[in-house]
Design an enzyme around this catalytic site. Structure first.
Site, PDB file in Angstrom:
ATOM      1  N   TRP A 179      11.631  63.082  19.159  1.00 43.08           N
ATOM      2  CA  TRP A 179      10.726  61.944  19.343  1.00 43.08           C
ATOM      3  C   TRP A 179      10.422  61.824  20.827  1.00 43.08           C
ATOM      4  O   TRP A 179      11.335  61.891  21.660  1.00 43.08           O
ATOM      5  CB  TRP A 179      11.352  60.635  18.854  1.00 43.08           C
ATOM      6  CG  TRP A 179      10.481  59.462  19.194  1.00 43.08           C
ATOM      7  CD1 TRP A 179       9.372  59.040  18.513  1.00 43.08           C
ATOM      8  CD2 TRP A 179      10.605  58.586  20.336  1.00 43.08           C
ATOM      9  NE1 TRP A 179       8.801  57.959  19.149  1.00 43.08           N
ATOM     10  CE2 TRP A 179       9.537  57.669  20.278  1.00 43.08           C
ATOM     11  CE3 TRP A 179      11.505  58.519  21.403  1.00 43.08           C
ATOM     12  CZ2 TRP A 179       9.354  56.668  21.243  1.00 43.08           C
ATOM     13  CZ3 TRP A 179      11.320  57.533  22.359  1.00 43.08           C
ATOM     14  CH2 TRP A 179      10.262  56.615  22.276  1.00 43.08           C
ATOM     15  N   GLU A 218       9.220  63.223  14.837  1.00 42.26           N
ATOM     16  CA  GLU A 218       9.134  61.798  14.496  1.00 42.26           C
ATOM     17  C   GLU A 218       7.938  61.135  15.168  1.00 42.26           C
ATOM     18  O   GLU A 218       7.755  61.226  16.373  1.00 42.26           O
ATOM     19  CB  GLU A 218      10.424  61.094  14.920  1.00 42.26           C
ATOM     20  CG  GLU A 218      10.432  59.600  14.684  1.00 42.26           C
ATOM     21  CD  GLU A 218      11.713  58.946  15.164  1.00 42.26           C
ATOM     22  OE1 GLU A 218      11.812  57.713  15.076  1.00 42.26           O
ATOM     23  OE2 GLU A 218      12.612  59.675  15.643  1.00 42.26           O
ATOM     24  N   LYS A 220       5.306  57.640  15.844  1.00 43.32           N
ATOM     25  CA  LYS A 220       5.419  56.221  16.138  1.00 43.32           C
ATOM     26  C   LYS A 220       4.023  55.618  16.192  1.00 43.32           C
ATOM     27  O   LYS A 220       3.065  56.292  16.590  1.00 43.32           O
ATOM     28  CB  LYS A 220       6.149  55.995  17.466  1.00 43.32           C
ATOM     29  CG  LYS A 220       6.667  54.575  17.668  1.00 43.32           C
ATOM     30  CD  LYS A 220       7.637  54.510  18.843  1.00 43.32           C
ATOM     31  CE  LYS A 220       8.322  53.157  18.907  1.00 43.32           C
ATOM     32  NZ  LYS A 220       9.358  53.105  19.948  1.00 43.32           N
ATOM     33  N   ASP A 251      10.307  57.018  10.316  1.00 45.25           N
ATOM     34  CA  ASP A 251      11.089  55.873  10.784  1.00 45.25           C
ATOM     35  C   ASP A 251      10.444  54.609  10.243  1.00 45.25           C
ATOM     36  O   ASP A 251       9.255  54.361  10.458  1.00 45.25           O
ATOM     37  CB  ASP A 251      11.130  55.860  12.318  1.00 45.25           C
ATOM     38  CG  ASP A 251      12.042  54.779  12.878  1.00 45.25           C
ATOM     39  OD1 ASP A 251      11.843  53.596  12.531  1.00 45.25           O
ATOM     40  OD2 ASP A 251      12.937  55.113  13.659  1.00 45.25           O
ATOM     41  N   HIS A 254       8.272  52.484  12.553  1.00 47.59           N
ATOM     42  CA  HIS A 254       7.228  53.126  13.345  1.00 47.59           C
ATOM     43  C   HIS A 254       5.863  53.133  12.675  1.00 47.59           C
ATOM     44  O   HIS A 254       5.019  53.976  12.984  1.00 47.59           O
ATOM     45  CB  HIS A 254       7.653  54.561  13.680  1.00 47.59           C
ATOM     46  CG  HIS A 254       8.733  54.633  14.692  1.00 47.59           C
ATOM     47  ND1 HIS A 254       9.151  55.815  15.259  1.00 47.59           N
ATOM     48  CD2 HIS A 254       9.491  53.664  15.265  1.00 47.59           C
ATOM     49  CE1 HIS A 254      10.124  55.575  16.129  1.00 47.59           C
ATOM     50  NE2 HIS A 254      10.350  54.274  16.132  1.00 47.59           N
ATOM     51  N   HIS A 278      14.648  57.607   9.094  1.00 49.02           N
ATOM     52  CA  HIS A 278      15.322  56.677   9.986  1.00 49.02           C
ATOM     53  C   HIS A 278      15.160  55.296   9.362  1.00 49.02           C
ATOM     54  O   HIS A 278      14.062  54.722   9.384  1.00 49.02           O
ATOM     55  CB  HIS A 278      14.723  56.720  11.390  1.00 49.02           C
ATOM     56  CG  HIS A 278      15.297  57.806  12.238  1.00 49.02           C
ATOM     57  ND1 HIS A 278      15.051  57.917  13.588  1.00 49.02           N
ATOM     58  CD2 HIS A 278      16.146  58.814  11.937  1.00 49.02           C
ATOM     59  CE1 HIS A 278      15.702  58.959  14.078  1.00 49.02           C
ATOM     60  NE2 HIS A 278      16.365  59.520  13.084  1.00 49.02           N
ATOM     61  N   ASP A 286       8.578  47.481  15.799  1.00 50.85           N
ATOM     62  CA  ASP A 286       9.746  48.357  15.908  1.00 50.85           C
ATOM     63  C   ASP A 286      10.884  47.647  16.647  1.00 50.85           C
ATOM     64  O   ASP A 286      11.333  48.085  17.703  1.00 50.85           O
ATOM     65  CB  ASP A 286       9.353  49.640  16.634  1.00 50.85           C
ATOM     66  CG  ASP A 286      10.484  50.654  16.653  1.00 50.85           C
ATOM     67  OD1 ASP A 286      11.285  50.659  15.714  1.00 50.85           O
ATOM     68  OD2 ASP A 286      10.553  51.428  17.618  1.00 50.85           O
ATOM     69  N   ASP A 288      13.899  47.110  15.429  1.00 53.20           N
ATOM     70  CA  ASP A 288      15.171  47.786  15.140  1.00 53.20           C
ATOM     71  C   ASP A 288      16.316  46.835  14.819  1.00 53.20           C
ATOM     72  O   ASP A 288      17.370  46.883  15.434  1.00 53.20           O
ATOM     73  CB  ASP A 288      15.555  48.689  16.315  1.00 53.20           C
ATOM     74  CG  ASP A 288      14.633  49.889  16.429  1.00 53.20           C
ATOM     75  OD1 ASP A 288      14.506  50.621  15.444  1.00 53.20           O
ATOM     76  OD2 ASP A 288      14.036  50.088  17.499  1.00 53.20           O
ATOM     77  N   ASP A 318      18.655  53.803  12.267  1.00 56.07           N
ATOM     78  CA  ASP A 318      18.161  53.633  13.634  1.00 56.07           C
ATOM     79  C   ASP A 318      17.903  52.160  13.906  1.00 56.07           C
ATOM     80  O   ASP A 318      16.843  51.629  13.572  1.00 56.07           O
ATOM     81  CB  ASP A 318      16.889  54.452  13.854  1.00 56.07           C
ATOM     82  CG  ASP A 318      16.452  54.468  15.320  1.00 56.07           C
ATOM     83  OD1 ASP A 318      17.128  53.827  16.140  1.00 56.07           O
ATOM     84  OD2 ASP A 318      15.445  55.125  15.632  1.00 56.07           O
TER      85      ASP A 318
END
Length: 410
Positions: A179, A218, A220, A251, A254, A278, A286, A288, A318
């Site tokens: 990434w 990956e 985003k 992800d 993302h 992820h 994002d 997380d 993640d």
């Protein structure tokens, strides 16, 4: 409710609860090291943050050394049923030396491999394209300066070599996920040039055959400082993964908040052989957060099971939250992913498929709602008991006791 009673209720729906437990325990989840220290890492050199990566909060107990981080990981694994993996970033090297990113070698991570062998866990890896002076302008593999690109290309190559040796040492393929934070704060004039540079750089990174590791890329949607354009978009990486025959990382944080990553799985699975997940929770974007048993995660697990994708999918987590106990965040997150998978295995998929194929959507809807009332909790408690892991109030007590033991770290 006893497990025997719960098992009988699931059997009325044609579901074997014992088989569901066994299937769940076979799935290894790659736990991310960066939750334990707020994405700081152990480079013995000053760096920058970069890449829009930020853990908020100052809860006591952050791991400050590899040994502290490994101790925290060992505790977390002792609270989680089954055997799992650890996902390392390249900034988590364990060495007295001070190599730059384009100088890292397997020896800098050998202590992690020794530890993994002793603990019986697998390892995955990630090159770190952020938190470095050469990434301060949020351009790395797509940078217009060839010298900057070459620096990061070498870092990517070395990361793959390290991942390959890790996989060889542990006898389990090491997933190496790429990434990059590359993008522009304001609208660029020539997106094609940046994406062409990224493609060429990636080709150089993955050129050499490394049979004991697996490549993944990956995407985003956007990041802090790259609001106008992310060079490595979903479309870019999906096309690249198809053309190069490598894994595509999805992800959950993302994508646009209205997109459902579970819905993407069956689509991309028709074009790529392997998928890396992820699993994260974007509160607004994002951000997380520690994952919950919410619809997004439950639907991911259901799709993996119903589409028979588990054999082709690597599951990693993640998120990073420094407002709560970091070890508790790991434990809660992995266990919630396991609970989602167990719930998926406990679904009467045969009956649901028959209803769907016969266009009986009334029965399909009725069944999906009624099975929500089945005693899942008793099955989960049985899974924990079989693996000698705590559940309920016993888990809370164990988490609190460990947090109290590390709270004095500064």
């Amino acid at each position: 409710m006893s497990y025997d009673t719960a098992k009988a209720q699931y059997a009325e729906w044609g579901v074997d609860a014992d088989a569901a437990i066994e299937a769940t325990l076979k799935i290894a989840i790659s736990m991310h090291c960066w939750q334990g220290d707020d994405v700081v890492g152990f480079e013995k050199r000053s760096g920058s943050s970069g890449g829009g990566i930020q853990a908020t909060g100052n809860h006591p107990g952050r791991a400050r050394t590899p040994d502290e981080l490994r101790a925290d990981l060992e505790f977390a694994y002792s609270m989680i049923p089954g055997a799992h993996r650890l996902n390392l970033h390249a900034i988590y090297l364990d060495t007295d030396k001070t190599p730059d990113r384009d100088e890292i070698e397997y020896s800098h991570f050998a202590p992690w491999v020794d530890w993994a062998k002793a603990q019986g866990v697998g390892l995955d890896f990630n090159p770190t394209f952020f938190a470095h002076a050469k990434a301060d302008d949020n351009l790395t593999l797509s940078h217009p300066d060839e010298g900057v690109r070459d620096f990061w290309i070498e870092h990517g190559k070395r990361s793959r070599e390290i991942a390959n040796q890790i996989g060889d040492e542990l006898g389990s393929p090491c997933v190496n996920n790429i990434w990059v934070p590359d993008g522009y704060k304001d609208t660029p004039i020539d997106r094609m040039a940046a994406r062409s540079r990224l493609e060429l750089s990636l080709d150089k990174v993955i050129k050499e055959d490394q049979p004991k590791m697996r490549d993944a890329v990956e995407s985003k949607l956007f990041g802090i400082g790259v609001e106008a354009c992310t060079v490595g978009s979903h479309e870019f990486y999906m096309g690249y993964a198809i053309r190069r025959g490598i894994a595509l990382c999805l992800d959950m944080g993302h994508f646009h908040p209205t997109e459902n990553v579970a819905d993407k799985l069956s689509s991309v699975a028709l074009s790529v052989d392997e998928i890396l997940l992820h699993v994260s929770r974007p509160m607004r974007w994002d951000s997380d957060h520690v994952i919950l048993q919410n619809d997004d995660v439950l639907q991911i697990a259901q799709e993996l099971v119903s589409a028979d994708l588990l054999g082709r999918t690597y599951i990693g987590l993640d998120f990073f939250d420094a407002t709560i106990s970091r070890t508790a965040a790991w434990v809660i997150g992995v266990r919630n992913m396991q609970k989602a998978l167990l719930r998926a295995f406990l679904m009467p998929l045969g009956s649901l498929r028959r209803a769907e194929e016969s266009m009986d959507f009334t029965t399909r809807l009725t069944m999906t709602e009624e099975i929500k009332d089945l005693p899942f909790g008793a099955v989960w408690t049985e899974l924990c008991a079989r693996t000698e892991r705590p559940a309920g109030m016993n888990l809370i007590g164990a988490l609190d006791a460990y947090q109290a033991s590390v709270a004095g770290r500064r």
